[in-house]
Design a protein around this motif. Structure first.
Motif, PDB file in Angstrom:
ATOM      1  N   ARG A   1       0.838  -1.200   0.000  1.00 11.45           N
ATOM      2  CA  ARG A   1       0.000   0.000   0.000  1.00 11.45           C
ATOM      3  C   ARG A   1       0.871   1.248   0.000  1.00 11.45           C
ATOM      4  O   ARG A   1       1.905   1.297   0.693  1.00 11.45           O
TER       5      ARG A   1
ATOM      6  N   TRP B   1       0.955   5.150   0.948  1.00 10.90           N
ATOM      7  CA  TRP B   1       0.314   6.142   1.806  1.00 10.90           C
ATOM      8  C   TRP B   1       0.915   7.513   1.495  1.00 10.90           C
ATOM      9  O   TRP B   1       2.133   7.681   1.488  1.00 10.90           O
ATOM     10  N   ASP B   2       0.065   8.498   1.256  1.00 13.00           N
ATOM     11  CA  ASP B   2       0.498   9.838   0.848  1.00 13.00           C
ATOM     12  C   ASP B   2       0.190  10.837   1.969  1.00 13.00           C
ATOM     13  O   ASP B   2      -0.976  11.087   2.291  1.00 13.00           O
TER      14      ASP B   2
ATOM     15  N   ASP C   1      -0.149  16.119   1.795  1.00 17.01           N
ATOM     16  CA  ASP C   1      -1.161  17.086   2.218  1.00 17.01           C
ATOM     17  C   ASP C   1      -1.415  16.877   3.713  1.00 17.01           C
ATOM     18  O   ASP C   1      -1.936  15.838   4.118  1.00 17.01           O
TER      19      ASP C   1
ATOM     20  N   ILE D   1      -5.044  15.714   4.914  1.00 12.32           N
ATOM     21  CA  ILE D   1      -5.617  14.417   4.560  1.00 12.32           C
ATOM     22  C   ILE D   1      -4.536  13.502   4.009  1.00 12.32           C
ATOM     23  O   ILE D   1      -3.592  13.967   3.374  1.00 12.32           O
ATOM     24  N   HIS D   2      -4.642  12.228   4.306  1.00  8.97           N
ATOM     25  CA  HIS D   2      -3.706  11.263   3.718  1.00  8.97           C
ATOM     26  C   HIS D   2      -4.500  10.241   2.910  1.00  8.97           C
ATOM     27  O   HIS D   2      -5.568   9.800   3.321  1.00  8.97           O
ATOM     28  N   SER D   3      -3.963   9.921   1.737  1.00  9.46           N
ATOM     29  CA  SER D   3      -4.627   8.967   0.847  1.00  9.46           C
ATOM     30  C   SER D   3      -3.846   7.663   0.828  1.00  9.46           C
ATOM     31  O   SER D   3      -2.674   7.598   1.201  1.00  9.46           O
ATOM     32  N   VAL D   4      -4.517   6.611   0.355  1.00  9.40           N
ATOM     33  CA  VAL D   4      -3.894   5.293   0.290  1.00  9.40           C
ATOM     34  C   VAL D   4      -4.290   4.609  -1.013  1.00  9.40           C
ATOM     35  O   VAL D   4      -5.427   4.726  -1.470  1.00  9.40           O
ATOM     36  N   ASN D   5      -3.342   3.922  -1.614  1.00 12.18           N
ATOM     37  CA  ASN D   5      -3.591   3.124  -2.809  1.00 12.18           C
ATOM     38  C   ASN D   5      -3.113   1.698  -2.548  1.00 12.18           C
ATOM     39  O   ASN D   5      -2.036   1.486  -1.972  1.00 12.18           O
TER      40      ASN D   5
END
Length: 494
Positions: free
Chosen positions: A348, A350-351, A354, A357-361
């Motif tokens: 995964r 994890w960004d 920002d 908010i943190h995003s995940v792919n």
């Protein structure tokens, strides 16, 4: 007078051909010394800028190639005759069997089966012969490419992780199942410091980007941050321990490194960490510093990764979503990105760029445990797995890998060199292989002359700024090894 059957005559002819072949080989071997002597005379009578020893070595290699192909040619001719004989016999049988019980389809199947067997034998013979020749060239041309420079011996159990400091003085760090982490002089192989603050196996070690601070993860469900100060000893004259990149000799378990008494007795010890991070409910398998060194991320068997603030030790984020235990975590060298890998066959991304908010792919490119996934300096992620593959991904488009490397053994914690982006693959089968970012194999690190890893290789780490060693590996044979890889020569051989 008895009449010899077709099958008996064929067997007798084959026996005579094999006998002729063996006599031919014996004639070839008997003239080997005369031929090499003539080659030596030719060397002395020719003008060349090459050293005599190098020219002699080249002539020996070409002689080996000639003998291999001569034997291969003889075998191929005999096999071709057998195929022709078989086809003639089957044709004759077909004329007499037309009115019998066997159909033409059955006869055709029989002929096809026999021919395919001989064809497979031809392919196997050719492949075996040519592979010997290719190996001879690889062994000769790779001697100056990969050199074993130093062995770091002193741990009492397997070494899970290896890392190199990013600040001066440059030292090597190892994390071991013996509950300790050690710092080593790269040049001398001497233990400079030992950390004994953990109550369980030390599973990873990473160094702060700008300070003399180490981060270790442990089976005691904690991660520790501890400061160190070391003084490098005076380097001793190095001995020549170079071996070829393609040599391969088996080892027995009794050869493992046992000499640790002097190393441990002289090594200073740190017993208490500066900071303890303890929010996990299971083994902490890995940890790493985010860019800037103000935060760290940890990965655990409790299926979560945690993001901590270093100064306050507070838990900032808990990263959940993996279905099974985590196996590794890695941070991007210049951006606030984290990649975690797991036994659930995924990794995964994890960004945290920002703050709000943190995003995940989630990426599902493997069929077995993802043992590690690491960033390159560019926009790539490289993942390794127990499914015996390594895959290279583009961060801008991670729907499918841009390169896939297939190997013969499970892949453990990989590393990618910063400047040339060469991937070092440590394997369960004790091998370490080097590939470029496009998936082209470059070399295999040596295991010969009683040198190299004797058990599973757990991790690899590059250090391209060090003039002595630029690649380090560690394994369950309780030792770390420093290698000097001539990257320029390596890429030229590609």
């Amino acid at each position: 007078m008895p009449v010899e059957s077709g099958s008996t005559a064929s067997a007798r002819q084959a026996k005579q051909k094999r006998k002729s072949h063996s006599l031919s080989i014996r004639r070839t071997n008997s003239t080997e010394q005369d031929r090499s002597g003539m080659q030596r005379d030719m060397i002395e009578g020719q003008d060349s800028k090459l050293p005599v020893s190098l020219r002699s070595n080249l002539l020996d290699l070409f002689g080996q190639i000639e003998r291999e192909f001569e034997n291969l040619y003889i075998e191929n001719v005999e096999l071709r005759r057998e195929i022709d004989s078989l086809n003639e016999r089957l044709s004759a049988e077909g004329q007499t069997i037309d009115a019998g019980d066997l159909s033409k389809g059955a006869l055709k199947a029989k002929a096809s089966h026999s021919t395919s067997q001989l064809s497979q034998k031809l392919k196997t013979t050719y492949k075996a012969s040519t592979s010997k020749i290719v190996s001879s060239f690889k062994t000769t041309t790779s001697r100056a490419v990969c050199q074993l420079v130093k062995e770091y011996i002193g741990h009492r159990d397997g070494i899970w992780d290896v890392s190199v400091t990013r600040t001066q003085p440059v030292v090597l760090g190892t994390a071991s199942a013996d509950h300790t982490a050690m710092l080593w002089s790269i040049e001398t192989g001497k233990c400079l410091l030992k950390y004994v603050g953990h109550a369980g196996s030390v599973n990873s070690i990473k160094f702060h980007p700008t300070e003399q601070v180490a981060l270790t993860a442990s089976g005691d469900q904690t991660a520790h941050i501890w400061r160190f100060m070391v003084q490098l000893p005076t380097p001793q004259p190095a001995t020549d321990t170079s071996v070829s990149c393609e040599d391969d000799v088996d080892f027995s378990d009794k050869d493992e490194a046992d000499g640790d008494g002097d190393v441990l007795s002289e090594c200073p010890t740190i017993r208490v960490p500066s900071t303890t991070l303890k929010s996990h409910q299971g083994v902490v398998i890995a940890a790493d510093w985010l860019v800037g060194g103000k935060q760290v991320v940890t990965a655990s068997w409790d299926r979560a990764a945690n993001l901590y603030d270093v100064e306050t030790s507070e838990l900032v984020h808990t990263l959940t979503g993996h279905d099974q235990e985590l196996t590794h975590c890695c941070t991007h060298p210049t951006q606030r990105l984290v990649v975690t890998s797991s036994r659930d066959t995924t990794f995964r991304l994890w960004d945290f760029r920002d703050p709000s908010i943190h995003s995940v792919n989630v990426f599902q490119g493997h069929t077995d445990t993802v043992t590690s996934a690491v960033f390159t300096v560019g926009d790539n992620v490289v993942s390794g797995s127990d499914d015996r593959t390594v895959k290279v991904w583009d961060l801008k488009n991670m729907r499918s890998p841009i390169a896939t490397i297939r190997t013969d053994s499970a892949v453990n914690r990989i590393s990618v060199s910063v400047s040339q982006r060469i991937i070092a693959l440590p394997h369960d089968n004790r091998q370490v292989r080097l590939f470029d970012i496009s998936g082209v194999r470059l070399a295999r690190l040596p295991r010969s002359n009683r040198q190299g890893h004797r058990r599973m290789v757990c991790c690899s780490a590059w250090s391209e700024d060090n003039p002595t060693c630029n690649l380090f590996t560690c394994g369950f044979d309780r030792q770390a090894i420093g290698w000097n890889i001539n990257i320029t020569a390596l890429l030229q051989e590609k």
